[in-house]
Design a protein around this motif. Structure first.
Motif, PDB file in Angstrom:
ATOM      1  N   GLU A 427     -39.340   0.793  -4.344  1.00  0.00           N
ATOM      2  CA  GLU A 427     -40.342  -0.051  -5.151  1.00  0.00           C
ATOM      3  C   GLU A 427     -41.120  -0.890  -4.349  1.00  0.00           C
ATOM      4  N   LEU A 428     -40.477  -1.410  -3.243  1.00  0.00           N
ATOM      5  CA  LEU A 428     -41.357  -2.215  -2.154  1.00  0.00           C
ATOM      6  C   LEU A 428     -42.407  -1.367  -1.448  1.00  0.00           C
ATOM      7  N   GLU A 432     -46.491  -2.210  -1.765  1.00  0.00           N
ATOM      8  CA  GLU A 432     -47.471  -2.227  -0.748  1.00  0.00           C
ATOM      9  C   GLU A 432     -48.668  -1.098  -0.966  1.00  0.00           C
ATOM     10  N   ARG A 433     -48.248   0.024  -1.342  1.00  0.00           N
ATOM     11  CA  ARG A 433     -49.101   1.109  -1.656  1.00  0.00           C
ATOM     12  C   ARG A 433     -50.397   0.601  -2.516  1.00  0.00           C
ATOM     13  N   HIS A 445     -47.124 -10.790  -2.809  1.00  0.00           N
ATOM     14  CA  HIS A 445     -45.949 -11.741  -2.718  1.00  0.00           C
ATOM     15  C   HIS A 445     -45.095 -11.896  -3.968  1.00  0.00           C
ATOM     16  N   ASN A 446     -45.978 -12.021  -5.088  1.00  0.00           N
ATOM     17  CA  ASN A 446     -45.349 -11.960  -6.412  1.00  0.00           C
ATOM     18  C   ASN A 446     -44.667 -10.786  -6.757  1.00  0.00           C
ATOM     19  N   ARG A 447     -45.379  -9.450  -6.314  1.00  0.00           N
ATOM     20  CA  ARG A 447     -44.623  -8.387  -6.662  1.00  0.00           C
ATOM     21  C   ARG A 447     -43.297  -8.056  -5.873  1.00  0.00           C
ATOM     22  N   ILE A 448     -43.229  -8.424  -4.772  1.00  0.00           N
ATOM     23  CA  ILE A 448     -42.125  -8.505  -3.852  1.00  0.00           C
ATOM     24  C   ILE A 448     -40.943  -9.400  -4.454  1.00  0.00           C
ATOM     25  N   GLU A 453     -35.836  -9.876  -7.288  1.00  0.00           N
ATOM     26  CA  GLU A 453     -35.014 -10.811  -8.558  1.00  0.00           C
ATOM     27  C   GLU A 453     -34.242  -9.834  -9.403  1.00  0.00           C
ATOM     28  N   LYS A 454     -34.568  -8.315  -9.250  1.00  0.00           N
ATOM     29  CA  LYS A 454     -33.693  -7.448  -9.946  1.00  0.00           C
ATOM     30  C   LYS A 454     -32.629  -7.429  -9.569  1.00  0.00           C
ATOM     31  N   GLU A 455     -31.692  -6.890 -10.468  1.00  0.00           N
ATOM     32  CA  GLU A 455     -30.211  -6.777 -10.117  1.00  0.00           C
ATOM     33  C   GLU A 455     -29.923  -5.310  -9.260  1.00  0.00           C
ATOM     34  N   TRP A 456     -29.437  -5.573  -7.939  1.00  0.00           N
ATOM     35  CA  TRP A 456     -29.380  -4.697  -6.896  1.00  0.00           C
ATOM     36  C   TRP A 456     -28.077  -4.163  -6.511  1.00  0.00           C
ATOM     37  N   ARG A 457     -27.000  -5.120  -7.165  1.00  0.00           N
ATOM     38  CA  ARG A 457     -25.660  -5.020  -6.916  1.00  0.00           C
ATOM     39  C   ARG A 457     -25.025  -3.828  -7.951  1.00  0.00           C
ATOM     40  N   SER A 458     -23.975  -3.235  -7.477  1.00  0.00           N
ATOM     41  CA  SER A 458     -23.450  -2.180  -8.268  1.00  0.00           C
ATOM     42  C   SER A 458     -22.772  -2.586  -9.478  1.00  0.00           C
TER      43      SER A 458
END
Length: 482
Positions: A427-428, A432-433, A445-448, A453-458
């Motif tokens: 997604e990062l 950029e693309r 910056h807002n997109r990053i 802010e999404k949940e990336w933990r298990s």
């Protein structure tokens, strides 16, 4: 022409001649073109046939106002019905031209990005249910409304002619009465500006409908006894053309989308198989396979714990998380089973064209989504097509920011070494693309930030955190009590 002065009254005698006269009065009332919803079923056939015969009695100078026959193909209609409707639309256009009738037939389909399989396999939308029927608006309402809006833009106003009957359901009767214009044959459309509704057969019973279409030959040369045979084989009702959310989509036994999981069992498909259409059985197996995922226990296995937004939501009961989209592995399994069903059905079909259950354009869009959202640079969808059908598909290079399968392997290795989610990195890189080549890159910056802010933990880490928060909350309460 019947000169019954009361034919345009809602209380006029309900003879077929009186109804045809009422149609003539409505047609000659103004210059607004008509759009007739045609699903190929008994009710829409009855309405179209009655309108055609009514207009045939008018002098040619009085029947110049255009009439558009509109059929909606969701791309997941039962193949038997698709073939029947395509043949009917061709006959309608040919016969209207030869008879000098102002009628043209059109078929609308959803945008590829809105199709059933792109949403379910590509984005991971779960099989539709009564609580989350995401398909109706995308597959039926939006394509039909786009056609109607174009006619409104062209003519200012249009009249939607629907083959619906009050006797079908109490809800439908109430909706039809709600929008009725006093002293008029027309109703206001519930949501489309510039659109009005005319329901010429609303007072007919199901027996009236069959009496009319079996006793009166179809002006476009169709054999209505073939339609009757289809109903008998399917033991079914029909899905109307849906143009708003007030129109009931489908009943428990109906012609419609073969993948429909809103109903518990697809009685129409089962009846067709029992009546000799064995080639439909592989389709029924896929439909039942999807329906199983609506079981609460099965959801935990095949669906991600994150929503498509990347956030997690606790169940109202506090027991676990609200499931999100299908997992990538399961989406691959659905595509594999779908292609297997297409291949098996093609081997079983007799004297009919081989069915296409998923179109090539949909597979391209699915692969595009998988690459952008999931980092599937190995083109898994194309590989599955090759394995199942033997067809080679290739992505059209959209820009210079595309990764190869080898690039994907390297990125996956880096992610594993540093314990980073591959989807996060994907997604990062896609963010950029999206801004590549722009002079102003302030939006990056807002997109990053949104991605991070999404949940990336298990799931285990998230649940452990929630459990800790709950325990601390209970401890605080106990402290206050003491």
């Amino acid at each position: 022409m019947n000169t019954d002065k009361n034919a345009n009254s809602p209380t006029a005698p309900l003879t077929f001649d009186a109804l045809e006269e009422r149609i003539r009065v409505a047609y000659c009332n103004d210059n607004r073109p008509w759009v007739i919803g045609y699903s190929g079923g008994k009710d829409s056939t009855c309405a179209l046939q009655m309108i055609w015969r009514a207009l045939q009695a008018l002098p040619e100078p009085e029947r110049q106002k255009p009439i558009y026959v509109l059929s909606s193909d969701t791309l997941v209609e039962t193949p038997v019905i698709v073939d029947y409707i395509d043949e009917a639309l061709a006959k309608i256009n040919s016969s209207a031209k030869s008879q000098g009738m102002p009628i043209t037939a059109h078929k609308v389909v959803p945008d590829i990005g809105d199709s059933f399989w792109v949403n379910l396999i590509g984005r991971g939308y779960p099989a539709p249910s009564r609580r989350f029927r995401w398909c109706t608006e995308r597959l039926k309402i939006d394509p039909a409304n786009a056609f109607i809006k174009n006619r409104v833009a062209e003519f200012g106003e249009v009249v939607m002619v629907l083959g619906v009957r009050s006797a079908e359901s109490t809800t439908r009767a109430q909706v039809m009465a709600l929008h009725k214009l006093e002293g008029s044959l027309f109703s206001r459309h519930s949501s489309l500006l510039g659109a009005f509704v005319f329901t010429p057969i609303e007072a007919l019973s199901v027996d009236d409908v069959w009496d009319y279409i079996l006793q009166t030959p179809a002006p476009w040369g169709a054999d209505n006894r073939q339609l009757l045979k289809m109903y008998r084989n399917a033991q079914a009702g029909e899905c109307p053309l849906v143009v708003d959310k007030n129109t009931e989509s489908c009943g428990n036994s109906r012609f419609g989308c073969w993948v429909c999981t809103v109903v518990t069992k697809d009685k129409a498909m089962e009846a067709m198989v029992d009546n000799g259409e064995e080639w439909l059985e592989p389709l029924l197996d896929v439909r039942d396979f999807l329906a199983e995922t609506l079981d609460p226990e099965r959801k935990k296995v095949v669906r991600d714990f994150r929503r498509r937004t990347g956030r997690v939501t606790l169940n109202r009961s506090g027991d676990g998380l609200v499931p999100g989209p299908y997992k990538f592995e399961f989406r691959q399994e659905v595509l594999k089973r779908l292609l297997e069903a297409q291949k098996e059905a093609s081997n079983l079909v007799v004297d009919e064209p081989a069915p296409t259950l998923i179109h090539e354009a949909e597979i391209h869009e699915i692969q595009r989504i998988w690459r952008r959202e999931l980092g599937d640079w190995g083109n898994t969808a194309y590989r599955i097509v090759k394995e199942e059908l033997g067809n080679d598909l290739y992505a059209q290079k959209a820009d210079d920011f595309e990764f190869s399968s080898r690039d994907g392997d390297i990125l996956r290795q880096v992610c594993d070494e540093h314990e980073i989610s591959l989807q996060l990195l994907s997604e990062l890189l896609d963010a950029e693309r999206a801004v590549q080549g722009m002079r102003r890159r302030t939006s990056i910056h807002n997109r990053i930030a949104s991605i991070l802010e999404k949940e990336w933990r298990s799931e285990e880490e998230v649940l452990a955190d929630l459990e800790t928060d709950t325990e601390e909350g209970e401890s605080s309460k106990e402290g206050l009590v003491r």
